[in-house]
Scaffold this motif. Sequence first.
Motif, PDB file in Angstrom:
ATOM      1  N   GLY A  80      -3.625 112.872   8.179  1.00 10.92           N
ATOM      2  CA  GLY A  80      -2.868 113.469   7.431  1.00 10.92           C
ATOM      3  C   GLY A  80      -1.412 113.217   7.432  1.00 10.92           C
ATOM      4  O   GLY A  80      -0.757 113.327   8.342  1.00 10.92           O
ATOM      5  N   ASP A 116      -4.750 107.528   4.710  1.00  8.26           N
ATOM      6  CA  ASP A 116      -5.103 108.253   5.990  1.00  8.26           C
ATOM      7  C   ASP A 116      -6.315 107.428   6.616  1.00  8.26           C
ATOM      8  O   ASP A 116      -6.539 107.668   7.817  1.00  8.26           O
ATOM      9  CB  ASP A 116      -5.586 109.595   5.465  1.00  8.26           C
ATOM     10  N   TYR A 117      -6.976 107.215   5.924  1.00 10.51           N
ATOM     11  CA  TYR A 117      -8.437 106.583   6.271  1.00 10.51           C
ATOM     12  C   TYR A 117      -8.259 104.747   6.307  1.00 10.51           C
ATOM     13  O   TYR A 117      -8.813 104.240   7.260  1.00 10.51           O
ATOM     14  CB  TYR A 117      -9.540 106.715   5.587  1.00 10.51           C
ATOM     15  N   VAL A 140     -13.300 119.185   5.422  1.00 13.29           N
ATOM     16  CA  VAL A 140     -12.334 117.885   5.755  1.00 13.29           C
ATOM     17  C   VAL A 140     -13.259 116.568   5.468  1.00 13.29           C
ATOM     18  O   VAL A 140     -13.030 115.829   4.683  1.00 13.29           O
ATOM     19  CB  VAL A 140     -11.456 118.005   6.944  1.00 13.29           C
ATOM     20  N   LEU A 169      -4.532 114.869   1.056  1.00 18.27           N
ATOM     21  CA  LEU A 169      -5.182 113.804   1.500  1.00 18.27           C
ATOM     22  C   LEU A 169      -4.698 112.448   0.772  1.00 18.27           C
ATOM     23  O   LEU A 169      -4.353 112.409  -0.529  1.00 18.27           O
ATOM     24  CB  LEU A 169      -6.573 113.657   1.620  1.00 18.27           C
ATOM     25  N   VAL A 227     -12.119 111.586  -1.617  1.00 16.78           N
ATOM     26  CA  VAL A 227     -11.176 110.594  -1.753  1.00 16.78           C
ATOM     27  C   VAL A 227     -11.505 109.156  -1.567  1.00 16.78           C
ATOM     28  O   VAL A 227     -11.278 108.490  -2.724  1.00 16.78           O
ATOM     29  CB  VAL A 227     -10.061 110.657  -0.499  1.00 16.78           C
ATOM     30  N   LYS A 228     -12.464 108.741  -0.891  1.00 22.98           N
ATOM     31  CA  LYS A 228     -13.086 107.450  -0.673  1.00 22.98           C
ATOM     32  C   LYS A 228     -13.856 106.952  -1.977  1.00 22.98           C
ATOM     33  O   LYS A 228     -14.025 105.748  -2.008  1.00 22.98           O
ATOM     34  CB  LYS A 228     -13.921 107.578   0.502  1.00 22.98           C
ATOM     35  N   TYR A 287     -12.622 113.951   2.310  1.00 17.75           N
ATOM     36  CA  TYR A 287     -12.386 112.503   2.502  1.00 17.75           C
ATOM     37  C   TYR A 287     -13.438 111.700   2.088  1.00 17.75           C
ATOM     38  O   TYR A 287     -13.023 110.667   1.334  1.00 17.75           O
ATOM     39  CB  TYR A 287     -11.981 112.118   4.230  1.00 17.75           C
ATOM     40  N   GLU A 299     -14.442 109.750   7.681  1.00 16.36           N
ATOM     41  CA  GLU A 299     -15.099 110.881   7.188  1.00 16.36           C
ATOM     42  C   GLU A 299     -16.199 111.235   8.174  1.00 16.36           C
ATOM     43  O   GLU A 299     -16.599 112.279   8.221  1.00 16.36           O
ATOM     44  CB  GLU A 299     -15.434 110.871   5.846  1.00 16.36           C
TER      45      GLU A 299
END
Length: 337
Positions: free
Chosen positions: A73, A52-53, A308, A48, A315-316, A312, A17
């Motif tokens: 993605g 992805d990460y 974006v 997401l 999400v994290k 992220y 991110e």
Amino acid sequence: MAIIEAWQYTDISGGLEKSLVLNTSAPAPSKASLSQGQILVEVISAALNPADYKLPEVSLIRKLMIKTPATPGFDFCGRVVSMHDSDQGLHVGELVFGALSPLSKYGTLSQLTVVSISECTPLPSGVDPHHAAAAGTSALTAYQSLLQGNAKEGSRVFINGGSGGTGTFGIQLAKAIGAYVTTSCSTANVELCRQLGADSVLDYRQVDVISELEKGGQVFDLAVDNVGSPGLYEKCHLFLKPGGKFMQVHFSLSAIRRWLQPTCLGGGRRPFSIIGVKTKSEDLAQIGRWLKEGKVKPIVEIFEWEEVPKAYAKVKSGHAVGKILVRVRKPLQSYSL
């Protein structure tokens, strides 16, 4: 040469991110670059996922398997803008949704991406593109865990972690099959899980989940663990039937340990499987039918194109409910590449 906008990274410094940059002049993939079985898709919405990460943040994977600059993605919904001359079945202008394979050359946080026909399916009429994008990896994972666990009408299924991306789909898909569903979540998401169709909800902040499951005896046919909770597999014989199965979602060190550890050394006493999602167009098509019928309603939070990195970060955080999506900016030009 045509150009597009795409979120990209070349190195990971402090996390994905913090490493993403919006490239407003990225080279667009062309029809000439397509192999048989590939299409060009103008992305409308991208969902997401933790992978992805997690993949690029592993130094060895990034150095050996990811060519930079790279676009993250997997999940998407978009419009077909070009196809290989030898392909049929889809047509230019058609809306499709699906999930790219991990470590694909192109990602979905781009105005244009390359998709294998086997990784997508036509969008049913009336289905929101954002909902379809959300259904990619998470819905496939939930559905395939139920299939591999032999869930069917009348089965009793326990879903550990019902409020995340895979869990919210898992509850609804299990109900669509006709199963009785028990799930776990935090206090804040109990009502959501009930609204999604869960027959019984265990609030892990208020009760010990394993103890509560044990009280009911060996009644479950399948347990799907979206969290990796310590002790859950090791004690699953207390709530799974003798022929029941335990499914762990996604690879992790703890999942590998569970898979390898024998019963005599404290391992579980029921068959254990690690679910790695496989993108199948037929599975996507079935999920699409349930979306159209209203049997599956994704829980989504939508971020704009410029947000974006913020998406992220959400999400994290581990506190996202349902799926995090990004509304991809529509290109200024029309593509007929």
